[in-house]
Scaffold this motif. Structure first.
Motif, short mmCIF file in Angstrom:
data_model
loop_
_atom_site.label_atom_id
_atom_site.label_comp_id
_atom_site.label_asym_id
_atom_site.label_seq_id
_atom_site.Cartn_x
_atom_site.Cartn_y
_atom_site.Cartn_z
N VAL A 1 31.20 39.44 17.49
CA VAL A 1 30.31 39.90 18.55
C VAL A 1 29.97 41.38 18.43
O VAL A 1 28.87 41.81 18.79
CB VAL A 1 30.94 39.61 19.93
N LEU A 2 30.89 42.18 17.91
CA LEU A 2 30.69 43.64 17.89
C LEU A 2 29.37 44.09 17.27
O LEU A 2 28.74 45.02 17.80
CB LEU A 2 31.86 44.31 17.16
N PRO A 3 28.86 43.47 16.19
CA PRO A 3 27.58 43.93 15.63
C PRO A 3 26.40 43.78 16.57
O PRO A 3 25.37 44.41 16.37
CB PRO A 3 27.41 43.05 14.38
N SER A 4 26.53 42.97 17.62
CA SER A 4 25.43 42.78 18.58
C SER A 4 25.51 43.74 19.75
O SER A 4 24.59 43.77 20.59
CB SER A 4 25.46 41.34 19.12
N VAL A 5 26.59 44.54 19.84
CA VAL A 5 26.82 45.42 20.99
C VAL A 5 26.39 46.84 20.64
O VAL A 5 26.63 47.31 19.53
CB VAL A 5 28.31 45.38 21.41
N VAL B 1 38.83 35.81 27.97
CA VAL B 1 37.58 36.54 27.76
C VAL B 1 37.86 37.88 27.09
O VAL B 1 38.98 38.40 27.14
CB VAL B 1 36.83 36.78 29.09
N LEU B 2 36.81 38.44 26.49
CA LEU B 2 36.83 39.80 25.96
C LEU B 2 35.72 40.59 26.61
O LEU B 2 34.61 40.08 26.79
CB LEU B 2 36.61 39.81 24.44
N ALA B 3 36.01 41.83 26.98
CA ALA B 3 34.99 42.78 27.44
C ALA B 3 34.77 43.77 26.30
O ALA B 3 35.71 44.38 25.79
CB ALA B 3 35.44 43.51 28.69
N ILE B 4 33.50 43.92 25.89
CA ILE B 4 33.17 44.76 24.73
C ILE B 4 32.13 45.79 25.16
O ILE B 4 31.16 45.45 25.84
CB ILE B 4 32.64 43.90 23.57
N GLY B 5 32.34 47.03 24.73
CA GLY B 5 31.38 48.07 25.09
C GLY B 5 31.88 49.45 24.74
O GLY B 5 32.68 49.62 23.82
N SER B 6 31.40 50.44 25.51
CA SER B 6 31.71 51.84 25.24
C SER B 6 32.30 52.51 26.47
O SER B 6 31.74 53.47 27.00
CB SER B 6 30.45 52.58 24.79
N PRO C 1 34.27 53.10 33.44
CA PRO C 1 32.97 53.74 33.32
C PRO C 1 32.51 53.80 31.86
O PRO C 1 33.24 54.24 30.97
CB PRO C 1 33.22 55.14 33.89
N GLY C 2 31.28 53.34 31.63
CA GLY C 2 30.74 53.25 30.27
C GLY C 2 30.68 51.82 29.77
O GLY C 2 29.95 51.52 28.83
N ASN C 3 31.44 50.90 30.38
CA ASN C 3 31.36 49.48 30.03
C ASN C 3 30.11 48.82 30.61
O ASN C 3 29.76 47.71 30.21
CB ASN C 3 32.57 48.70 30.56
N SER C 4 29.45 49.47 31.56
CA SER C 4 28.29 48.87 32.22
C SER C 4 27.26 48.40 31.20
O SER C 4 26.84 49.16 30.33
CB SER C 4 27.61 49.88 33.14
N GLY C 5 26.82 47.16 31.37
CA GLY C 5 25.80 46.60 30.50
C GLY C 5 26.34 45.89 29.29
O GLY C 5 25.61 45.18 28.59
N GLY C 6 27.62 46.06 28.99
CA GLY C 6 28.22 45.40 27.83
C GLY C 6 28.54 43.94 28.14
O GLY C 6 28.63 43.53 29.30
N PRO C 7 28.77 43.13 27.11
CA PRO C 7 28.98 41.71 27.32
C PRO C 7 30.43 41.36 27.66
O PRO C 7 31.37 41.99 27.19
CB PRO C 7 28.60 41.10 25.97
N LEU C 8 30.58 40.34 28.49
CA LEU C 8 31.85 39.65 28.70
C LEU C 8 31.71 38.32 27.96
O LEU C 8 30.80 37.54 28.26
CB LEU C 8 32.10 39.41 30.19
N VAL C 9 32.56 38.07 26.96
CA VAL C 9 32.39 36.90 26.10
C VAL C 9 33.59 35.97 26.20
O VAL C 9 34.71 36.40 26.49
CB VAL C 9 32.16 37.31 24.63
N ASP C 10 33.33 34.68 25.95
CA ASP C 10 34.41 33.70 25.97
C ASP C 10 35.09 33.61 24.62
O ASP C 10 34.76 34.37 23.69
CB ASP C 10 33.90 32.33 26.45
N ASP C 11 36.05 32.68 24.47
CA ASP C 11 36.83 32.63 23.24
C ASP C 11 36.08 31.94 22.09
O ASP C 11 36.63 31.75 21.02
CB ASP C 11 38.19 31.96 23.46
N GLU C 12 34.81 31.62 22.30
CA GLU C 12 33.96 31.15 21.22
C GLU C 12 32.92 32.21 20.85
O GLU C 12 32.02 31.96 20.04
CB GLU C 12 33.27 29.85 21.61
N GLY C 13 33.02 33.39 21.46
CA GLY C 13 32.10 34.47 21.14
C GLY C 13 30.77 34.38 21.85
O GLY C 13 29.82 35.08 21.48
#
Length: 302
Positions: free
Chosen positions: A112-116, A201-206, A248-260
């Motif tokens: 997922v990281l390349p899409s964030v 779930v995973l939360a991905i962002g900055s 703060p800074g995670n806003s707008g990033g994806p919350l993804v399930d265990d299938e990505g």
């Protein structure tokens, strides 16, 4: 009366990041020592004496197992190890490790990281993710509020200028169109699936300005009533609740399930101190179906 659990958007960066560790390799503890062999017998010319009763051979004590259980309770990091060693006393030989499956969270993060992306404006910083094959990016309206163009930073370090083609403050959704779609890969969206409480779930962002940060947790609740964004004119909206650490800074990033697959957009947290808000294990994400519906309305000019 002041709300004891205020909700806040995820705005200015500050603080550290989180990197998930690797699992501790499983090892087998040494078994109890074997009893010593009896000494060899010797011939004698004396009449045999009455045999004396011999003590029974020692049996393995259970005390080390009780100690291991106590250690598992007192040190949660050893719990996996203890659970693997309290079974049969004569375990079968270890087999080769199983291949990683689609539910492995490390593989999910790598996929997922390349899409964030990180989203930077004159007011601050947030996150976003590519959501269609034209390279358009979904983020929160409060991240880009007041901006017509922003800068997005990709995982490979490239920076692109992006136009804010529209926003929906009531749903806290905005759509960005970068100057090029070259090298941009859309994330998978779980628009036809409904998560369940307890799903990993995973939360991905900055968060706090630290791009590419991944945190893990579960879906804690569904359909929470939350007021979204800083410029929302509508009433509360439904949101997913998660205990994955978002800041703060995670806003707008994806919350993804265990299938990505993206199941939501991280947008707000509950905090005990609104002035110095940080993660207390209660975060909220816009369901991806609601976000995509809003994005389509923005793109169509509705």
């Amino acid at each position: 009366m002041r709300d004891p659990h205020p909700r806040t958007g995820l705005g200015e960066p500050r603080g550290p990041s989180f990197f998930p560790g690797r699992p501790r390799p499983r090892t087998e503890p040494p078994g109890p020592p074997a009893p010593a062999a009896p000494p060899p017998s010797h011939a004698t010319s004396h009449p045999p004496s009455t045999p004396q009763p011999q003590p029974p051979p020692p049996h393995p004590t259970r005390r080390p197992l009780a100690t291991a259980v106590l250690a598992a309770v007192l040190a949660g990091g050893l719990a996996g190890y203890a659970a693997g060693t309290l079974g049969d006393e004569d375990p079968a030989p270890a087999s080769a490790p199983a291949a990683r499956g689609p539910g492995d969270l490390q593989a999910v993060a790598a996929r997922v990281l390349p899409s964030v992306v990180s989203v930077r404006t004159d007011r601050g910083q947030g996150s976003g993710f590519v959501f269609d094959d034209r390279g358009r990016i979904l983020t929160n309206a409060h991240v880009v509020q007041g901006s017509s163009r922003v800068s997005v930073e990709l995982q490979d370090g490239r920076r692109l200028s992006a136009e804010v083609i529209g926003d929906d403050p009531d749903h806290d959704v905005a759509v960005l169109e970068p100057e090029t779609s070259r090298g941009l890969r859309a994330a998978r969206l779980a628009t036809g699936a409904r998560p369940a409480v307890g799903d990993p779930v995973l939360a991905i962002g900055s968060p706090l300005g630290l791009s590419g940060t991944v945190t893990s947790g579960i879906v804690s609740a569904l359909d929470r009533s939350v007021r979204l964004g800083e410029g929302s004119r509508g009433g509360p909206r439904r949101a997913l609740q998660t205990d994955a650490s978002i800041n703060p800074g995670n806003s707008g990033g994806p919350l993804v399930d265990d299938e990505g697959r993206v199941i939501g957009i991280n947008t707000a947290i509950a905090t005990l101190d609104q002035d110095r808000g940080g993660s207390i294990g209660i975060g909220f994400a816009i369901p991806v179906g609601d976000a995509v519906e809003s994005a389509r309305t923005i793109i169509d000019g509705g």
